[in-house]
Every structure is written in C-alpha cells, then in structure tokens.
Design a protein around this motif. Structure first.
Motif, mmCIF file in Angstrom:
data_model
loop_
_atom_site.group_PDB
_atom_site.id
_atom_site.type_symbol
_atom_site.label_atom_id
_atom_site.label_comp_id
_atom_site.label_asym_id
_atom_site.label_seq_id
_atom_site.Cartn_x
_atom_site.Cartn_y
_atom_site.Cartn_z
ATOM 1 N N LEU A 1 -11.570 24.798 -10.456
ATOM 2 C CA LEU A 1 -12.115 23.477 -10.952
ATOM 3 C C LEU A 1 -12.767 22.488 -9.874
ATOM 4 O O LEU A 1 -13.874 21.703 -10.615
ATOM 5 N N ALA A 2 -13.473 22.748 -9.067
ATOM 6 C CA ALA A 2 -13.868 22.131 -8.123
ATOM 7 C C ALA A 2 -15.847 22.123 -8.022
ATOM 8 O O ALA A 2 -16.222 21.939 -8.748
ATOM 9 N N ASP A 3 -15.364 23.570 -8.319
ATOM 10 C CA ASP A 3 -16.848 24.635 -8.419
ATOM 11 C C ASP A 3 -17.941 24.027 -9.779
ATOM 12 O O ASP A 3 -19.223 24.185 -9.809
ATOM 13 N N LEU A 4 -16.669 23.912 -11.055
ATOM 14 C CA LEU A 4 -17.381 23.988 -12.009
ATOM 15 C C LEU A 4 -17.993 22.252 -11.779
ATOM 16 O O LEU A 4 -19.221 22.151 -12.732
ATOM 17 N N HIS A 5 -17.292 21.419 -11.140
ATOM 18 C CA HIS A 5 -18.065 20.097 -11.364
ATOM 19 C C HIS A 5 -18.855 19.783 -10.233
ATOM 20 O O HIS A 5 -19.660 18.741 -9.353
ATOM 21 N N PHE A 6 -19.320 20.546 -8.943
ATOM 22 C CA PHE A 6 -20.189 20.738 -7.669
ATOM 23 C C PHE A 6 -21.502 21.679 -8.272
ATOM 24 O O PHE A 6 -22.206 22.174 -8.444
ATOM 25 N N ASP A 7 -22.935 20.624 -8.065
ATOM 26 C CA ASP A 7 -23.767 21.104 -7.655
ATOM 27 C C ASP A 7 -24.789 21.575 -6.864
ATOM 28 O O ASP A 7 -24.878 20.694 -5.923
ATOM 29 N N ARG A 8 -24.862 22.958 -6.623
ATOM 30 C CA ARG A 8 -24.928 23.401 -4.888
ATOM 31 C C ARG A 8 -26.192 23.469 -4.717
ATOM 32 O O ARG A 8 -26.685 23.293 -3.030
ATOM 33 N N GLU A 9 -27.103 23.217 -5.381
ATOM 34 C CA GLU A 9 -28.375 23.381 -5.501
ATOM 35 C C GLU A 9 -29.101 21.977 -4.555
ATOM 36 O O GLU A 9 -29.516 21.963 -4.157
ATOM 37 N N ARG A 10 -28.367 20.408 -5.298
ATOM 38 C CA ARG A 10 -28.398 19.247 -4.819
ATOM 39 C C ARG A 10 -27.379 18.593 -3.450
ATOM 40 O O ARG A 10 -26.946 18.153 -2.997
ATOM 41 N N GLY A 11 -26.080 19.924 -3.212
ATOM 42 C CA GLY A 11 -25.298 19.776 -2.828
ATOM 43 C C GLY A 11 -24.605 18.601 -2.605
ATOM 44 O O GLY A 11 -23.731 17.416 -1.864
ATOM 45 N N LEU A 12 -24.218 17.728 -4.205
ATOM 46 C CA LEU A 12 -23.030 17.049 -4.385
ATOM 47 C C LEU A 12 -22.574 17.617 -5.519
ATOM 48 O O LEU A 12 -23.028 17.990 -6.099
ATOM 49 N N PHE A 13 -21.204 16.088 -6.384
ATOM 50 C CA PHE A 13 -21.032 16.221 -7.321
ATOM 51 C C PHE A 13 -21.451 15.060 -7.986
ATOM 52 O O PHE A 13 -21.543 13.751 -7.966
ATOM 53 N N TYR B 1 -17.815 22.277 0.111
ATOM 54 C CA TYR B 1 -18.605 21.879 -0.628
ATOM 55 C C TYR B 1 -19.695 20.443 0.479
ATOM 56 O O TYR B 1 -19.777 19.288 0.033
ATOM 57 N N ASP B 2 -20.084 21.001 1.324
ATOM 58 C CA ASP B 2 -20.665 20.899 2.244
ATOM 59 C C ASP B 2 -20.116 19.535 3.443
ATOM 60 O O ASP B 2 -20.891 18.676 3.165
ATOM 61 N N GLY B 3 -18.742 19.373 2.888
ATOM 62 C CA GLY B 3 -18.498 18.593 4.391
ATOM 63 C C GLY B 3 -18.389 19.266 5.440
ATOM 64 O O GLY B 3 -18.785 19.811 5.995
ATOM 65 N N SER B 4 -17.243 18.322 5.971
ATOM 66 C CA SER B 4 -17.787 19.216 7.771
ATOM 67 C C SER B 4 -15.509 20.057 7.814
ATOM 68 O O SER B 4 -15.268 20.021 9.253
ATOM 69 N N HIS B 5 -14.728 19.953 7.277
ATOM 70 C CA HIS B 5 -13.144 20.463 6.742
ATOM 71 C C HIS B 5 -13.055 21.869 6.670
ATOM 72 O O HIS B 5 -13.399 21.702 5.147
ATOM 73 N N PRO B 6 -12.716 22.593 6.871
ATOM 74 C CA PRO B 6 -12.165 23.620 6.374
ATOM 75 C C PRO B 6 -10.638 23.131 4.953
ATOM 76 O O PRO B 6 -10.364 22.312 4.981
ATOM 77 N N PHE B 7 -10.654 23.992 4.336
ATOM 78 C CA PHE B 7 -9.842 23.782 3.415
ATOM 79 C C PHE B 7 -7.984 23.834 3.323
ATOM 80 O O PHE B 7 -7.978 24.758 4.385
#
Length: 263
Positions: free
Chosen positions: A45-57, A139-145
């Motif tokens: 679900l988070a993937d659906l709302h994340f824009d990978r090209e811009r690196g943001l929600f 999602y371009d953060g710094s911590h593992p899931f």
C-alpha cells in the motif's frame, strides 16, 4: 461487536455480555499480528502512494493531507473530546437531574474514552521502535523496515511511529455506540463502525502521506476497542444487559438463582 448483547437476569451478570467482544479482540489481535508479520500489505500500500521518480509521497505535500486533515479535522475532534470531558466534570460537580444514571454513565464513558484511548496510543507510540514509511530505506529513508514481532537490533534509534497517533484523534468516536446501549445493540454496532471509520479515514490519509503503515492504523483501532470494552466493564451495571441464563451460569461468581432466571 455489540449486536451480541442480550437481555435477562441481574446485577453482576452484566459482565457476561462482554464474552463475544472479548473473543473479537482476541481473534482480531491474532489476525493483526499475522498480517503485520507475515504479509507485505503495509509495503504494498505504501508503494502505491510513493513517487519513486521524485523520492517522496505526493499527498504529504497536499493542502488536503497536510492542513485540512492533519490540522483542521484533528483539532475539531480533539476539542470535541475536551468538551465532553468538561461536560462530564461539570456534571460531577453539579449533576444534571435529567441525565439519570444511564445517561450519566454514557457521558462519563465517552469522556473517558476520548481521554484514555488517544493517551494509550500516544504513550505506546512514544516508546515504539518502528519507523514511519518516510523514514525507511525503501522510501529513501535511512532505516530498515521493522515488522511488529522482529527483534530490535542493538543501538536501534526509536522510530516512535507505532501505533498511529493521528488516527486516535478520531477513533474514540467508536464510543458513541454507548448512546444506544443497552436498548439497541444493533444501532450501537453501527455507531461503533461509524465512529471507527472516522479514525480509519484519518489513518488512511496519513498512509497516503507516508506517515504510517496500514497496520499502524489497525492497531490503533484495536487499542481503542480494547479501551472501550474495558470501560463497558466499568459501567456494566448501567450500560450492559445481563447475560442470558445459560451464559450467566458459566460466568464466574454467578449465582444459581440468577442462572435459573431469578433476580
């Protein structure tokens, strides 16, 4: 949850009406643990709302998500809770004769739910190791899931993102179900679902913004429901019908006289 409440019998046996709500809490907790630990629905679900090209929600930048839902709607709900608490305190000092015992119990339960449900969620959130979507590497953060049952690594920085705090501002509205107890359990169930849906909507917008995962919101709903069931137990005498004779006979401390239909 409330449609299982029945009518008969006397005093202490009101608590027996909570059998099915307690079973619901147990089964739903097991389901939420399984979903959070063994599925990827949060990430999907988070993937659906994340824009990978811009690196943001993108929804995180919207006026609807950032201002309207996160500030305006939340403030209305929070102040509604404050007004209920104020009304309950006023009635405690100068009781309103028209309320009656049941009405007073409903008011106090609503005030307590509006206070303790969000307080519990925020207390757990402040101690949580889990990070928000925007903070994890995917999602371009710094911590593992980190999943709910995963061992927390040493020196892990607290994410303080579980359960969903924002959703708790509206989830306590599920307690409006008490306005229809004990006389209309089906209407109470609808009120519970309607109130919960407000919190779920707030949580969904936060998911779109990358602020929470789905299971964060669902656990907030579960915790709020648990608080509501606990408060129903406290006010059982006024808000819950007594259990049917067969169920009452199996409830600890139930008298034989009650189990046989006496009062």
């Amino acid at each position: 949850m409330f449609s299982s409440l029945h009518v008969t019998c006397g005093p202490r046996q009101h608590l027996a009406s909570l059998r099915k709500p307690l079973l619901f809490l147990a089964l739903s907790a097991a389901l939420l643990l399984a979903i959070g630990q063994y599925t990827d629905i949060d990430l999907w679900l988070a993937d659906l709302h994340f824009d990978r090209e811009r690196g943001l929600f993108p929804w995180d930048q919207s006026w609807f998500g950032r201002t309207f839902m996160h500030i305006w709607v939340k403030n209305v709900l929070v102040w509604s809770g404050f007004l209920l608490v104020a009304a309950a305190l006023f009635d405690l000092v100068r009781p309103w004769p028209r309320l009656g015992a049941a009405g007073r119990a409903r008011l106090r339960l609503l005030a307590l739910a509006a206070t303790f449900a969000p307080m519990l969620v925020r207390s757990l959130k402040a101690r949580s190791a889990m990070h928000c979507p925007w903070g994890i590497e995917r999602y371009d953060g710094s911590h593992p899931f980190l999943r709910i049952l995963d061992a927390v690594p040493a020196d892990w920085p607290a994410g303080q993102c579980f359960p969903a705090g924002h959703a708790s501002a509206g989830m306590w509205l599920a307690a409006l179900a008490v306005l229809w107890l004990p006389h209309s359990p089906r209407k109470a169930l609808l009120a519970y679902a309607g109130g919960s849906s407000v919190g779920l909507l707030l949580g969904w917008v936060q998911q779109m913004r990358g602020q929470h995962f789905l299971t964060h919101t669902l656990w907030t709903a579960w915790l709020t429901s648990a608080v509501l069931v606990a408060l129903l137990a406290v006010f059982a005498r006024h808000l819950l019908p007594a259990a049917p004779a067969a169920a009452a006979a199996r409830w600890p401390g139930t008298s034989r006289r009650c189990a046989s239909g006496g009062d």
